[in-house]
Every structure is written in structure tokens, then in C-alpha cells.
Motif scaffolding. Structure first.
Motif, PDB file in Angstrom:
ATOM      1  N   VAL A 174       0.828  -1.205   0.000  1.00  0.00           N
ATOM      2  CA  VAL A 174       0.000   0.000   0.000  1.00  0.00           C
ATOM      3  C   VAL A 174       0.867   1.261   0.000  1.00  0.00           C
ATOM      4  N   MET A 194       1.553   2.813  -3.343  1.00  0.00           N
ATOM      5  CA  MET A 194       0.424   3.214  -4.193  1.00  0.00           C
ATOM      6  C   MET A 194       0.104   4.700  -3.989  1.00  0.00           C
ATOM      7  N   VAL A 209      -3.502   5.915  -3.004  1.00  0.00           N
ATOM      8  CA  VAL A 209      -3.987   5.714  -1.635  1.00  0.00           C
ATOM      9  C   VAL A 209      -3.589   6.922  -0.789  1.00  0.00           C
ATOM     10  N   VAL A 256      -9.124   6.526  -1.065  1.00  0.00           N
ATOM     11  CA  VAL A 256      -8.555   6.821  -2.384  1.00  0.00           C
ATOM     12  C   VAL A 256      -9.328   7.962  -3.025  1.00  0.00           C
ATOM     13  N   LEU A 315      -8.861   0.552 -11.003  1.00  0.00           N
ATOM     14  CA  LEU A 315      -8.002   0.466  -9.820  1.00  0.00           C
ATOM     15  C   LEU A 315      -8.349  -0.763  -8.994  1.00  0.00           C
ATOM     16  N   ASP A 329      -5.474  -3.390  -9.085  1.00  0.00           N
ATOM     17  CA  ASP A 329      -4.537  -3.155  -7.985  1.00  0.00           C
ATOM     18  C   ASP A 329      -5.041  -3.567  -6.604  1.00  0.00           C
ATOM     19  N   LEU A 330      -6.235  -3.114  -6.233  1.00  0.00           N
ATOM     20  CA  LEU A 330      -6.678  -3.325  -4.852  1.00  0.00           C
ATOM     21  C   LEU A 330      -6.864  -4.799  -4.509  1.00  0.00           C
ATOM     22  N   LEU A 343      -3.597  -6.794  -3.998  1.00  0.00           N
ATOM     23  CA  LEU A 343      -2.685  -6.525  -2.878  1.00  0.00           C
ATOM     24  C   LEU A 343      -2.459  -7.811  -2.090  1.00  0.00           C
TER      25      LEU A 343
END
Length: 153
Positions: free
Chosen positions: A89, A92, A95, A111, A122, A126-127, A130
Motif C-alpha cells: 500500500v 500506491m 492511496v 482513495v 483500480l 490493484d486493490l 494486494l
């Protein structure tokens, strides 16, 4: 606030309200000489009472008008899984905030994005990728009622 006296607190309050104050204006506001004010302000920075001075950018004009809070549940509650998630995180830029919480989620992430399509991208790319993410739940902010309020000291 053990090491802070009335003057230090007044300096912190004044800078929290307006970080652009010149040293001369700040000194006048807290009723000390400019040299004393500079020395005390420098100490407040050096000792970590002041983390930085930043401009607050209006998000809409730069194309980041949508805010979402994402609740994240990890698949394991171990120090290693928390560390891996937190490290990812930190890399990023989108964030704004990430906090470890008690309750239904392990983390809450804030975000700012352009629009729903940007969030969808996103989230899908990406999220959920994680480390250790088992589940997410997203809350879109409809209105920011109170944001970045000064610390109440």
C-alpha cells in the motif's frame, strides 16, 4: 504534550491554521521575538511535533473529484501478512490514507479517483491484487462534511 509550553502550543495552532505565515508574522501572532520564534519553530520540527507544511490542493480541478473508502479483509491475521499488505500500500500513490482498524475490516483505505471507471480499473487491477486480500467493500463518499480538521489541542 509534556515538553510544550503555552508559546509552543500557540505556534502549533497558528501554523496549523496557516502554514504560510512568515516567521515575522508568526512571531507577532504568538508575542515573541522573530529570533525566539524561529528557534522554537525549528525545535518543533526537529522534535517531530510538526511533520511538514503542505499546500491543500483542490481535488476537483485536478481531476480527482471522487472519493472512496475501501474496507479490506485479509486472508490471515499475522504480522507477516500485515507487513506485506502495508508495504504494498505504501507504494500506491492513489492511496491517501490507510489505517489498521478493529471491527469488520482489517484496514480502511481512502482513495481519490477521477470517476467510477477509474475506480473500477483500480479495484480490478490493484486493490484486489494486494498481498493477502480476501475481501473488499467500497463506500463512495457522497459529501465531505468535515475534512482535514485541525487537531483539537
Amino acid at each position: 504534550m509534556g515538553g510544550l509550553d503555552r508559546i509552543d502550543l500557540n505556534i502549533l495552532r497558528a501554523l496549523q491554521a496557516d502554514g504560510r505565515l512568515s516567521n515575522a508574522d508568526l512571531a507577532e501572532r504568538v508575542h515573541v521575538s522573530p529570533a525566539t520564534c524561529h528557534r522554537r519553530t525549528r525545535r518543533l520540527f526537529d522534535e517531530g511535533y510538526i511533520k511538514g507544511v503542505h499546500a491543500r490542493i483542490a481535488p476537483e480541478p485536478v481531476g480527482l473529484g471522487v472519493v472512496a473508502m475501501v474496507g479490506v479483509v485479509l486472508d490471515r491475521s499475522t504480522p507477516e501478512s500485515f507487513a506485506a499488505f502495508e508495504e504494498a500500500v505504501m507504494g500506491m500513490a492513489v492511496v491517501l490514507d490507510c489505517v489498521l482498524v478493529a471491527g469488520d475490516f482489517d484496514y480502511l483505505i481512502k482513495v481519490r479517483i477521477r470517476d467510477m471507471a477509474n475506480f473500477n480499473q483500480l479495484h480490478g487491477r490493484d486493490l484486489i491484487a494486494l498481498p493477502g486480500v480476501r475481501q473488499t467493500r467500497t463506500f463512495f463518499i457522497m459529501k465531505e462534511v468535515k475534512e482535514d480538521a485541525p487537531l483539537p489541542f
